[in-house]
Design an enzyme around this catalytic site. Sequence first.
Site, PDB file in Angstrom:
ATOM      1  N   PHE A  14      22.430 -11.404  -1.008  1.00 46.04           N
ATOM      2  CA  PHE A  14      23.574 -10.890  -0.243  1.00 46.04           C
ATOM      3  C   PHE A  14      23.145 -10.286   1.098  1.00 46.04           C
ATOM      4  N   ASP A  36      12.291 -16.778  -0.917  1.00 43.65           N
ATOM      5  CA  ASP A  36      13.170 -16.371  -2.012  1.00 43.65           C
ATOM      6  C   ASP A  36      12.857 -17.212  -3.254  1.00 43.65           C
ATOM      7  N   THR A  39      16.641 -16.781  -7.779  1.00 41.40           N
ATOM      8  CA  THR A  39      17.063 -16.350  -9.117  1.00 41.40           C
ATOM      9  C   THR A  39      18.573 -16.576  -9.209  1.00 41.40           C
ATOM     10  N   ILE A  63       7.724 -13.295  -5.184  1.00 40.32           N
ATOM     11  CA  ILE A  63       6.933 -12.279  -4.461  1.00 40.32           C
ATOM     12  C   ILE A  63       5.810 -11.707  -5.333  1.00 40.32           C
ATOM     13  N   THR A 128      17.114   1.957  -1.464  1.00 45.06           N
ATOM     14  CA  THR A 128      18.483   2.353  -1.798  1.00 45.06           C
ATOM     15  C   THR A 128      18.610   3.864  -1.920  1.00 45.06           C
ATOM     16  N   ASP A 129      19.811   4.361  -1.668  1.00 42.63           N
ATOM     17  CA  ASP A 129      20.046   5.805  -1.869  1.00 42.63           C
ATOM     18  C   ASP A 129      19.992   6.189  -3.352  1.00 42.63           C
ATOM     19  N   GLU A 130      20.025   5.176  -4.231  1.00 42.78           N
ATOM     20  CA  GLU A 130      20.034   5.475  -5.668  1.00 42.78           C
ATOM     21  C   GLU A 130      18.714   6.103  -6.121  1.00 42.78           C
ATOM     22  N   TYR A 155      16.850   0.398 -12.684  1.00 39.19           N
ATOM     23  CA  TYR A 155      16.870  -0.196 -11.339  1.00 39.19           C
ATOM     24  C   TYR A 155      16.367   0.802 -10.301  1.00 39.19           C
ATOM     25  N   SER A 158      12.745   1.646 -10.557  1.00 39.63           N
ATOM     26  CA  SER A 158      11.834   0.616 -10.043  1.00 39.63           C
ATOM     27  C   SER A 158      11.819   0.632  -8.508  1.00 39.63           C
ATOM     28  N   LYS A 159      12.968   0.881  -7.896  1.00 34.59           N
ATOM     29  CA  LYS A 159      13.002   0.954  -6.429  1.00 34.59           C
ATOM     30  C   LYS A 159      12.230   2.191  -5.945  1.00 34.59           C
ATOM     31  N   ASN A 185      26.460  -1.463  -0.156  1.00 34.28           N
ATOM     32  CA  ASN A 185      26.919  -2.443   0.843  1.00 34.28           C
ATOM     33  C   ASN A 185      28.094  -3.248   0.324  1.00 34.28           C
ATOM     34  N   ARG A 219      31.166   6.288  -4.515  1.00 34.44           N
ATOM     35  CA  ARG A 219      30.126   5.567  -3.795  1.00 34.44           C
ATOM     36  C   ARG A 219      30.456   5.645  -2.308  1.00 34.44           C
ATOM     37  N   GLY A 280      24.267   6.432 -18.379  1.00 33.68           N
ATOM     38  CA  GLY A 280      23.611   7.168 -17.287  1.00 33.68           C
ATOM     39  C   GLY A 280      24.295   6.978 -15.947  1.00 33.68           C
TER      40      GLY A 280
HETATM   41  P1  NAD Z   1      20.766  -9.631  -4.256  1.00 32.27           P
HETATM   42  O1  NAD Z   1      20.590  -9.459  -5.719  1.00 32.27           O
HETATM   43  O2  NAD Z   1      22.042 -10.173  -3.716  1.00 32.27           O
HETATM   44  O3  NAD Z   1      19.607 -10.574  -3.686  1.00 32.27           O
HETATM   45  C1  NAD Z   1      18.280 -10.469  -4.105  1.00 32.27           C
HETATM   46  C2  NAD Z   1      17.537 -11.730  -3.670  1.00 32.27           C
HETATM   47  O4  NAD Z   1      16.163 -11.591  -4.074  1.00 32.27           O
HETATM   48  C3  NAD Z   1      18.053 -13.017  -4.343  1.00 32.27           C
HETATM   49  O5  NAD Z   1      18.212 -14.031  -3.380  1.00 32.27           O
HETATM   50  C4  NAD Z   1      16.963 -13.369  -5.342  1.00 32.27           C
HETATM   51  O6  NAD Z   1      16.845 -14.765  -5.568  1.00 32.27           O
HETATM   52  C5  NAD Z   1      15.726 -12.806  -4.654  1.00 32.27           C
HETATM   53  N1  NAD Z   1      14.649 -12.503  -5.602  1.00 32.27           N
HETATM   54  C6  NAD Z   1      14.740 -11.857  -6.788  1.00 32.27           C
HETATM   55  N2  NAD Z   1      13.540 -11.824  -7.399  1.00 32.27           N
HETATM   56  C7  NAD Z   1      12.662 -12.435  -6.562  1.00 32.27           C
HETATM   57  C8  NAD Z   1      11.263 -12.695  -6.618  1.00 32.27           C
HETATM   58  N3  NAD Z   1      10.526 -12.316  -7.682  1.00 32.27           N
HETATM   59  N4  NAD Z   1      10.674 -13.340  -5.586  1.00 32.27           N
HETATM   60  C9  NAD Z   1      11.416 -13.745  -4.519  1.00 32.27           C
HETATM   61  N5  NAD Z   1      12.744 -13.532  -4.414  1.00 32.27           N
HETATM   62  C10 NAD Z   1      13.364 -12.886  -5.428  1.00 32.27           C
HETATM   63  O7  NAD Z   1      20.440  -8.204  -3.632  1.00 32.27           O
HETATM   64  P2  NAD Z   1      21.075  -7.473  -2.363  1.00 32.27           P
HETATM   65  O8  NAD Z   1      22.310  -6.774  -2.771  1.00 32.27           O
HETATM   66  O9  NAD Z   1      21.116  -8.416  -1.217  1.00 32.27           O
HETATM   67  O10 NAD Z   1      19.981  -6.363  -2.089  1.00 32.27           O
HETATM   68  C11 NAD Z   1      18.882  -6.631  -1.239  1.00 32.27           C
HETATM   69  C12 NAD Z   1      17.985  -5.391  -1.191  1.00 32.27           C
HETATM   70  O11 NAD Z   1      18.725  -4.269  -0.731  1.00 32.27           O
HETATM   71  C13 NAD Z   1      17.424  -5.006  -2.566  1.00 32.27           C
HETATM   72  O12 NAD Z   1      16.081  -4.615  -2.391  1.00 32.27           O
HETATM   73  C14 NAD Z   1      18.280  -3.833  -2.999  1.00 32.27           C
HETATM   74  O13 NAD Z   1      17.546  -2.941  -3.817  1.00 32.27           O
HETATM   75  C15 NAD Z   1      18.628  -3.190  -1.648  1.00 32.27           C
HETATM   76  N6  NAD Z   1      19.912  -2.480  -1.594  1.00 32.27           N
HETATM   77  C16 NAD Z   1      21.069  -3.083  -1.964  1.00 32.27           C
HETATM   78  C17 NAD Z   1      22.282  -2.390  -1.858  1.00 32.27           C
HETATM   79  C18 NAD Z   1      23.597  -3.037  -2.196  1.00 32.27           C
HETATM   80  O14 NAD Z   1      24.632  -2.361  -2.123  1.00 32.27           O
HETATM   81  N7  NAD Z   1      23.658  -4.308  -2.524  1.00 32.27           N
HETATM   82  C19 NAD Z   1      22.295  -1.071  -1.408  1.00 32.27           C
HETATM   83  C20 NAD Z   1      21.090  -0.481  -1.043  1.00 32.27           C
HETATM   84  C21 NAD Z   1      19.916  -1.197  -1.130  1.00 32.27           C
HETATM   85  P1  TYD Z   2      27.995  -1.629  -8.454  1.00 34.20           P
HETATM   86  O1  TYD Z   2      28.739  -2.536  -7.531  1.00 34.20           O
HETATM   87  O2  TYD Z   2      27.354  -2.209  -9.664  1.00 34.20           O
HETATM   88  O3  TYD Z   2      26.937  -0.840  -7.556  1.00 34.20           O
HETATM   89  P2  TYD Z   2      25.997   0.439  -7.959  1.00 34.20           P
HETATM   90  O4  TYD Z   2      25.960   0.606  -9.406  1.00 34.20           O
HETATM   91  O5  TYD Z   2      24.672   0.018  -7.385  1.00 34.20           O
HETATM   92  O6  TYD Z   2      26.603   1.612  -7.249  1.00 34.20           O
HETATM   93  O7  TYD Z   2      28.984  -0.514  -8.937  1.00 34.20           O
HETATM   94  C1  TYD Z   2      29.667   0.339  -8.015  1.00 34.20           C
HETATM   95  C2  TYD Z   2      30.452   1.348  -8.831  1.00 34.20           C
HETATM   96  O8  TYD Z   2      31.489   0.658  -9.534  1.00 34.20           O
HETATM   97  C3  TYD Z   2      29.625   2.043  -9.909  1.00 34.20           C
HETATM   98  O9  TYD Z   2      30.049   3.408  -9.993  1.00 34.20           O
HETATM   99  C4  TYD Z   2      29.959   1.307 -11.180  1.00 34.20           C
HETATM  100  C5  TYD Z   2      31.389   0.851 -10.956  1.00 34.20           C
HETATM  101  N1  TYD Z   2      31.758  -0.431 -11.582  1.00 34.20           N
HETATM  102  C6  TYD Z   2      32.925  -0.523 -12.354  1.00 34.20           C
HETATM  103  O10 TYD Z   2      33.661   0.465 -12.528  1.00 34.20           O
HETATM  104  N2  TYD Z   2      33.255  -1.735 -12.895  1.00 34.20           N
HETATM  105  C7  TYD Z   2      32.482  -2.836 -12.715  1.00 34.20           C
HETATM  106  O11 TYD Z   2      32.810  -3.925 -13.271  1.00 34.20           O
HETATM  107  C8  TYD Z   2      31.286  -2.742 -11.926  1.00 34.20           C
HETATM  108  C9  TYD Z   2      30.397  -3.924 -11.698  1.00 34.20           C
HETATM  109  C10 TYD Z   2      30.976  -1.514 -11.364  1.00 34.20           C
END
Ligand code: NAD
Ligand code: TYD
Length: 339
Positions: A14, A36, A39, A63, A128-130, A155, A158-159, A185, A219, A280
């Site tokens: 994404f 990539d 997955t 990776i 991530t802020d998490e 998750y 691990s981050k 995001n 969030r 949690g």
């Molecule tokens: P995503 O799950 O949409 O994409 C992850 C990508 O990584 C995928 O294309 C997957 O194929 C690839 N991938 C997974 N394992 C791999 C491996 N072993 N080797 C190579 N590629 C691999 O994730 P996203 O939402 O785009 O998040 C991207 C980054 O931003 C992550 O590091 C996540 O922790 C961080 N992040 C995401 C959010 C959010 O709201 N989505 C917020 C803060 C931080």
């Molecule tokens: P999510 O999009 O999984 O992001 P994160 O857990 O990384 O914040 O979830 C955002 C919020 O929405 C989180 O508080 C969990 C909640 N949630 C639901 O209530 N229902 C759902 O089906 C999902 C996926 C998340």
Amino acid sequence: MEKQKVLVTGGAGFIGGNFVQFMLNKYPNYEIYNLDLLTYAGDLTKHRELENKSNYHFVKADISDRKTIMSLFEKEKFDYVIHFAAESHVDRSITNPEIFVLTNVLGTQVLLDAAKQHNIIKFVHVSTDEVYGELDFDPTLFFTEETPLQPNSPYSASKASSDLLVRAYYETYKLPVNITRCSNNYGPYHFPEKLIPLTISRVVNDQRVPVYGDGKNIRDWLHVIDHCAAIDLVLHKGKNGEVYNIGGHNEKTNLEVVKTIIETLGKPENLIEFVEDRLGHDKRYAIDPTKLEQLGWKPTYNFETGMAQTIQWYLDNKEWWEQIISGEYQRYFDKQYRI
Ligand code: NAD
Ligand code: TYD
């Protein structure tokens, strides 16, 4: 002028996917390498229009595959690394934590080792802020870069572990790194297992939306394009070794988010189904972005404009998410929710 070589890991996902497109538009003189593993979360159809560009390259690799990563760095001599690749879904980390450690921790360490052996200009680790854990509902409390790391889910643990390794490679080897910690995001190409795209795709089809617990968890939502601009700024202007928080002061309860989507799509609120809470489940995330703002970043979307754009994008790109919610994803959904 010699072209800068940029390695983007996770560029089929994404945020990484949006970032690849953002960089190719903004810097036509950069060579962009998208590495990539493809997955379940990786999808290349979003880059169909890039495939003919001579400065876009795709590499399918894991990776955590040290040998492959080392020889790729040896061959390509990257100038910049922007590391997005990760297992990213909290719910999946609750049922299967192991892959989160393998990819997010070991995979990051392999990339750091490879970067250390070559003269890179910058390694940006996208976190991530998490990692900061959760905040109370007191609206005066925010995560700053000094907030202690107290991750609660496999998750976020691990981050946080990968963040510590990145920090250590700066302190020990002076590898030129930055860590960015972003809030939730949303925007185009968001995988429909996450709250916003899951809600849009289900409400469009008159299907019920699972809301965890009482829906009052908060969030802080950031449009993915504002995130890409922030990373670009950190890549070029970030001070080595520093952490930058990225967030937009767009705090909403999950119920507010779901109701906004239902209302925009003109559907009834009885599509909401309260389901068992996530284990949690963090109460609240909220970012203080002052440090990044001082570097020159300002978001262009607020929650209202960003959600309007995103909902419209999902309506205009049904084909993209429909191919995703079939197959493996549908099996995951049925097992996870049973609604
Ligand atoms: P995503 O799950 O949409 O994409 C992850 C990508 O990584 C995928 O294309 C997957 O194929 C690839 N991938 C997974 N394992 C791999 C491996 N072993 N080797 C190579 N590629 C691999 O994730 P996203 O939402 O785009 O998040 C991207 C980054 O931003 C992550 O590091 C996540 O922790 C961080 N992040 C995401 C959010 C959010 O709201 N989505 C917020 C803060 C931080
Ligand atoms: P999510 O999009 O999984 O992001 P994160 O857990 O990384 O914040 O979830 C955002 C919020 O929405 C989180 O508080 C969990 C909640 N949630 C639901 O209530 N229902 C759902 O089906 C999902 C996926 C998340």
